[in-house]
Design a protein around this motif. Structure first.
Motif: not given
Length: 163
Positions: A16-18, A54-63
């Motif tokens: 997530l950090r990367r 992983r996809a769920w966390l990337y979605t949160i970060l993207t939003n």
């Protein structure tokens, strides 16, 4: 809160950090995005219905990043100064060239490129994260790769279409 869920979220922090650092282009902002992502994920464990964490966390970060960019669009723009050290080694200079090429990409293309190439996500996962069809992911990725290649080969960047 389930300790397994918490552990699985914690193992995603480096990725997530990367992604956040590459997306936000600022270490402090990226760290804030990751922290906000983690807080939301841990508070929303009940909303996670299984599947790809992983996809769920990337979605949160993207939003969260989209929301940040929208609020920034309403503020005055500041120009960032870049170090142009002509004595840099080849590898260091190439890294700067790649970073500069990534900076020229529209955010949606940069995000797709980072998620597919850097994080190794499938087109389907990226489509789900960004809320777009797979074909859109594929075209954004193709345009991003072409623009980065052109920049690295010394060509002028392609002009962005204004919608």
């Amino acid at each position: 809160m389930s300790s397994d869920f918490r552990h699985n979220v914690e193992t995603m922090i480096p990725a997530l950090r990367r992604y956040a650092r590459a997306l936000a282009r600022d270490r402090d902002i990226a760290d804030d995005l990751v922290q906000d992502t983690l807080v939301r994920a841990l508070r929303s464990e009940k909303l996670f219905l299984g599947g790809d964490l992983r996809a769920w966390l990337y979605t949160i970060l993207t939003n969260l990043n989209r929301n940040r960019r929208r609020s920034l669009a309403r503020q005055p723009t500041m120009m960032e100064l870049h170090d142009t050290n002509a004595d840099a080694s080849g590898t260091e200079a190439e890294g700067r060239d790649i970073s500069r090429a990534l900076l020229t990409l529209p955010e949606d293309q940069r995000a797709v490129l980072l998620l597919v190439v850097l994080e190794g996500l499938s087109y389907r996962d990226v489509a789900d994260i960004q809320g777009v069809p797979i074909g859109t992911v594929m075209s954004r990725l193709a345009r991003a790769r072409a623009q980065v290649k052109a920049m690295l080969e010394g060509e002028r960047p392609m002009l962005r279409r204004v919608k």
